[in-house]
Design a protein around this motif. Sequence first.
Motif, short mmCIF file in Angstrom:
data_model
loop_
_atom_site.label_atom_id
_atom_site.label_comp_id
_atom_site.label_asym_id
_atom_site.label_seq_id
_atom_site.Cartn_x
_atom_site.Cartn_y
_atom_site.Cartn_z
N HIS A 47 1.10 -1.17 0.20
CA HIS A 47 0.02 -0.01 0.13
C HIS A 47 0.66 0.80 0.17
CE1 HIS A 47 -3.82 -2.51 1.39
NE2 HIS A 47 -4.01 -2.50 0.41
N TYR A 48 1.06 2.04 -0.63
CA TYR A 48 1.42 2.93 -0.95
C TYR A 48 1.33 4.10 -0.01
CZ TYR A 48 4.03 7.32 -3.62
OH TYR A 48 4.83 8.28 -3.77
N ARG A 49 0.03 4.50 0.51
CA ARG A 49 0.45 5.15 1.30
C ARG A 49 0.98 4.90 2.72
NH1 ARG A 49 -3.25 10.15 2.16
NH2 ARG A 49 -3.96 9.02 0.84
N HIS A 100 7.36 4.67 -4.20
CA HIS A 100 6.71 3.53 -5.94
C HIS A 100 7.46 1.51 -5.73
CE1 HIS A 100 3.12 6.30 -6.69
NE2 HIS A 100 4.36 7.03 -6.61
N THR A 101 8.57 2.04 -6.23
CA THR A 101 9.07 0.77 -6.52
C THR A 101 9.16 0.09 -4.89
OG1 THR A 101 11.08 1.33 -7.88
CG2 THR A 101 11.35 -0.23 -6.76
N TYR A 102 9.53 0.58 -3.61
CA TYR A 102 9.02 -0.13 -2.15
C TYR A 102 8.11 -0.60 -2.42
CZ TYR A 102 13.18 2.55 -1.86
OH TYR A 102 14.77 3.67 -0.85
N SER A 103 6.71 0.16 -2.77
CA SER A 103 5.42 -0.27 -2.36
C SER A 103 5.50 -1.12 -3.34
CB SER A 103 4.27 0.53 -2.96
OG SER A 103 4.61 2.01 -2.59
N LYS A 144 1.91 7.72 -13.40
CA LYS A 144 1.56 6.52 -13.92
C LYS A 144 1.73 5.47 -12.90
CE LYS A 144 2.65 7.64 -18.76
NZ LYS A 144 3.38 6.84 -19.99
N LEU A 145 2.02 5.58 -12.24
CA LEU A 145 2.92 4.14 -10.90
C LEU A 145 1.81 3.87 -9.45
CD1 LEU A 145 6.29 5.05 -10.80
CD2 LEU A 145 4.94 2.52 -11.67
N ALA A 146 0.82 5.91 -9.70
CA ALA A 146 0.34 6.46 -8.65
C ALA A 146 -0.73 5.79 -9.28
CB ALA A 146 0.21 8.30 -8.00
N ASP A 147 -2.15 6.13 -10.14
CA ASP A 147 -2.90 5.58 -10.73
C ASP A 147 -3.24 4.18 -11.15
OD1 ASP A 147 -3.78 8.40 -11.82
OD2 ASP A 147 -2.92 8.11 -14.03
#
Length: 219
Positions: free
Chosen positions: A58-60, A109-112, A206-209
């Motif tokens: 989860h990104y957040r 984002h990579t870690y996510s 794009k990664l967030a989307d």
Amino acid sequence: MNTFIRLHRLLALLALAASVVAFASRAQAQEAPDALVKRISQDVMDAIKADKELQAGHYRRVQELVESRILPYVDFERTTALAVGRFWREATPEQRTQLTNEFRSLLVHTYSGALSQVRDQKIEFKPLRADPADTEVEVRSQVVQPRSEPVPMNYRLIRTANGWKIYDVNILGAWLIETYKGNFATEVARGGIDGLIRTLAEKNRKLADGSMRAKKNAG
């Protein structure tokens, strides 16, 4: 930007490398660099295994972890400057800030996506080859995985007024900074510093989307 796809695969284990500093807030500033990494490694592994949101990527949640626990102990500006190379000197202070922020976001984002791969790995450390007066050192280790060959993982740290900070990681013989350096140089040649910033920002969007779509599908 196909290079970024290859980089994501190469950096799948980078989450483990970066996250070993997640609980460094308990470390003493004068603690030896290898002792610091050794002492906090097990704590971080345990934390990841106990946090289902981190395991799910989860990104957040990953962003919160990075902001509160990792950023104070990683010199992202130095990492970005070395990855950008000679073009860093040409960048304005505002551009440097934007580059550092976008590069940091890309790694988050990579870690996510990669944190979910941390399961039963163990980290073994090799003796530190350094003089007490050294201001830069390399901590060598390997990740031991069930039914797989050990994965070499080394860290470069620099001594600062606030203690040791990680600024580069080597996985499978590839240093993080060198991995990005060529790609960054290509982007600067195409569109200048602003072009590199736009490329990183677009990749992050794009990664967030993609993260949002994955979260909705999971729900």
